[in-house]
Design an enzyme around this catalytic site. Structure first.
Site, short mmCIF file in Angstrom:
data_model
loop_
_atom_site.label_atom_id
_atom_site.label_comp_id
_atom_site.label_asym_id
_atom_site.label_seq_id
_atom_site.Cartn_x
_atom_site.Cartn_y
_atom_site.Cartn_z
N GLY A 1 -5.93 -1.87 -5.62
CA GLY A 1 -5.86 -3.31 -5.82
C GLY A 1 -6.93 -3.81 -6.78
N CYS B 1 -0.08 -2.46 7.38
CA CYS B 1 -1.35 -2.91 6.80
C CYS B 1 -2.21 -3.67 7.79
CB CYS B 1 -1.08 -3.76 5.56
SG CYS B 1 0.05 -5.14 5.82
N LYS C 1 8.36 -2.11 -9.03
CA LYS C 1 8.00 -0.70 -9.06
C LYS C 1 7.76 -0.18 -7.64
CE LYS C 1 4.44 1.68 -8.98
NZ LYS C 1 4.97 2.86 -8.22
N GLU D 1 -9.61 2.64 6.68
CA GLU D 1 -8.20 2.56 7.04
C GLU D 1 -7.59 3.95 7.12
OE1 GLU D 1 -4.60 -0.39 5.90
OE2 GLU D 1 -5.47 0.68 4.22
N GLY E 1 -0.98 -2.47 -1.24
CA GLY E 1 -1.42 -1.08 -1.18
C GLY E 1 -2.90 -0.99 -0.89
N SER E 2 -3.52 0.08 -1.35
CA SER E 2 -4.92 0.33 -1.03
C SER E 2 -5.85 -0.63 -1.77
CB SER E 2 -5.29 1.77 -1.38
OG SER E 2 -5.38 1.93 -2.79
N THR E 3 -7.02 -0.83 -1.18
CA THR E 3 -8.00 -1.73 -1.79
C THR E 3 -8.50 -1.17 -3.12
OG1 THR E 3 -8.69 -2.62 0.34
CG2 THR E 3 -10.27 -2.79 -1.45
N GLU F 1 -2.24 -7.73 -1.55
CA GLU F 1 -2.33 -7.48 -0.11
C GLU F 1 -2.81 -6.05 0.06
OE1 GLU F 1 0.48 -6.32 3.52
OE2 GLU F 1 1.32 -7.83 2.16
#
Length: 489
Positions: free
Chosen positions: A240, A291, A182, A391, A235-237, A257
């Protein structure tokens, strides 16, 4: 090279070896971030499309694919690599137009892509189980096999889809798994073209399925789907965390990650000219949309003012421009939403009292319709400021002074993230001490951002867990199965 052939008609989803419309029939616009103009339309996948893709992937896995002999699997991977290389120029242009990376950057991916395929093709013949020495009376034989895990799902970001997709595609091919990929809607074109190339080169139907769509629908369904054996997410925490929670119901394997706020530490004894260039590009490369970008610049106080100005000077000299201009060193941000996000972080830094040494503004004039922002260096930063803790994912470097080695380590570790880090010093002993002390999955010494498929790429803390690269990555796509065989008839 024109993109017209790629958009002869709106791009569909790739499921079960076929190009199909989404169940909803909806499409979204693919935007060129250099111009703000529409490149073409792409089908918007949803939860029902993910269901169709998982069925196709499971059907392919349950067929002959998982039993392909090592030589035949390796041969296929090398054939796919050659087919991709033959159309690489088209892929590079597509990637640059879709997400804004300078064409010099995307054309440099050519060697990396071939490295990925060849390394993982080599791993095909290195996969093996073990024979165990056991203490059971009668001396039964006990041994293990490494078997393909099954259907894998991958949710990849928009910052470098041409290469990030290969972290899932290559181990999937090498192990005999199947994949539902995706991509993000902001940059879905290169995954669709990779699917087209690989299908035409002989990849069996259903082994690779590509469903662009929103994370809230397509991504969420892939993460929770009960017939997906493994999910990887980059992607973003915050997202995640949702992926991990969604995966728990079916206890699928997970690798995530996530975000980073990586420290790049400059000691006074470093080669300061090389360090200034390295520190600038550790953050500004790909417009900061990396990242593990070195976005926290920790500089020893004795050289702080002069070194920060050196880094700012490097940024001022970078050629900013449209992605397809061969002279461009810094392209646009990938989307209008990302431009707004970076601008908000810059406003916050100013409000907290930090000093914008260079950059910090959106480009106007001939660039006003694109998503361009100047490479930015910020001084007067403390590690408690939002610009040092959150970030940004843009070309924004926050410079923080320190006095001694122990203080540098403390500041470096005062972050919820733990992905990348850098050290610049001529003192080998110091490099070894600091490298071991920084809580991050990767540390570069007197360089930054070097990567190879044979080396391990991982994170810690809120940067996630799981491995990319090296033999350990292959193991994440394999089931270790133990077999007991009695010596009695």
């Amino acid at each position: 090279m024109t993109l017209a052939p790629f958009f002869k008609k709106p791009r569909q989803l790739f499921i079960g070896g076929q190009w199909v419309d989404s169940v909803s029939g909806e499409y979204f616009d693919s935007i060129d971030p250099s111009t703000g103009l529409v490149l073409g339309q792409v089908a918007r996948g949803g939860a029902e499309d993910i269901d169709r893709a998982v069925v196709a992937a499971r059907t392919a896995f349950n067929g002959d694919w998982q039993f392909l002999l090592p030589f035949d699997r390796q041969h296929l991977m090398l054939r796919l690599a050659a087919a991709i290389d033959k159309r690489f120029d088209e892929l590079a242009v597509l990637e640059s137009c879709d997400m804004g990376a300078p064409i010099t950057r995307t054309t440099a991916y050519r060697r990396w892509i071939q490295q990925m395929f060849h390394y993982y093709a080599g791993q095909v013949t290195q996969t093996r189980g073990e024979i165990f020495a056991n203490s059971i009376p009668g001396d039964p034989l006990s041994y293990s096999l490494k078997l393909p895990l099954g259907v894998a799902g991958a949710i990849i970001p928009w910052n470098a889809p041409l290469i990030s997709q290969l972290w899932s595609i290559c181990p999937m091919l090498a192990t005999g798994c199947t994949l539902v990929l995706k991509p993000a809607e902001e940059a879905a074109l290169s995954p669709l073209l990779i699917a087209e190339i690989m299908s035409e080169a002989g990849l069996p139907a259903g082994v690779l399925n590509v469903v662009p769509g929103p994370g809230s629908t397509a991504g969420a369904r892939l993460a929770e789907h009960p017939d997906v054996d493994r999910i990887s997410f980059t992607g973003s925490t915050d997202t995640g965390k949702k992926i991990v929670k969604a995966s728990a119901e079916s206890m699928k394997r997970v690798s995530v990650e996530l975000g980073g706020k990586s420290p790049n530490i400059i000691f006074a004894d470093a080669d300061l000219k090389a360090a200034a260039i390295g520190a600038a590009m550790a953050c500004f490369n790909n417009s900061g949309q990396v990242c593990f970008a070195g976005t926290r610049l920790l500089v020893q106080r004795a050289i702080y003012d002069a070194f920060v100005e050196q880094v700012a000077a490097v940024g001022r000299e970078l050629h900013i421009g449209p992605a397809l201009n061969p002279a461009t060193q810094l392209g646009p941000l990938a989307s209008a939403a990302q431009l707004d996000r970076v601008s908000a972080h810059l406003a916050s830094a100013r409000k907290e009292g930090a000093e914008i040494v260079s950059g910090g503004t959106r480009l106007s004039g001939e660039f006003e319709n694109g998503y361009f922002i100047q490479p930015t260096v910020i001084a007067g930063v403390t590690n408690q400021m939002k610009i040092a803790q959150e970030e940004v994912f843009g070309p924004v470097l926050a410079a923080i002074p320190f006095d001694e080695e122990e203080e540098a380590i403390r500041i470096a570790n005062e972050t919820p993230y733990g992905l990348g880090s850098g050290i610049w010093s001529r003192d080998v002993g110091r490099i070894q001490r600091v490298s071991r002390s920084i809580r991050a999955g990767m540390t570069w010494a007197n360089c930054y951002g070097l990567m190879d498929p044979a080396t391990t790429f991982t994170g810690t803390k809120l940067s996630g867990y799981g491995v990319k690269g090296g033999p350990s990555h292959i193991d994440e796509y394999l089931l270790t199965k133990t077999i007991w065989s009695s010596s009695q008839p």
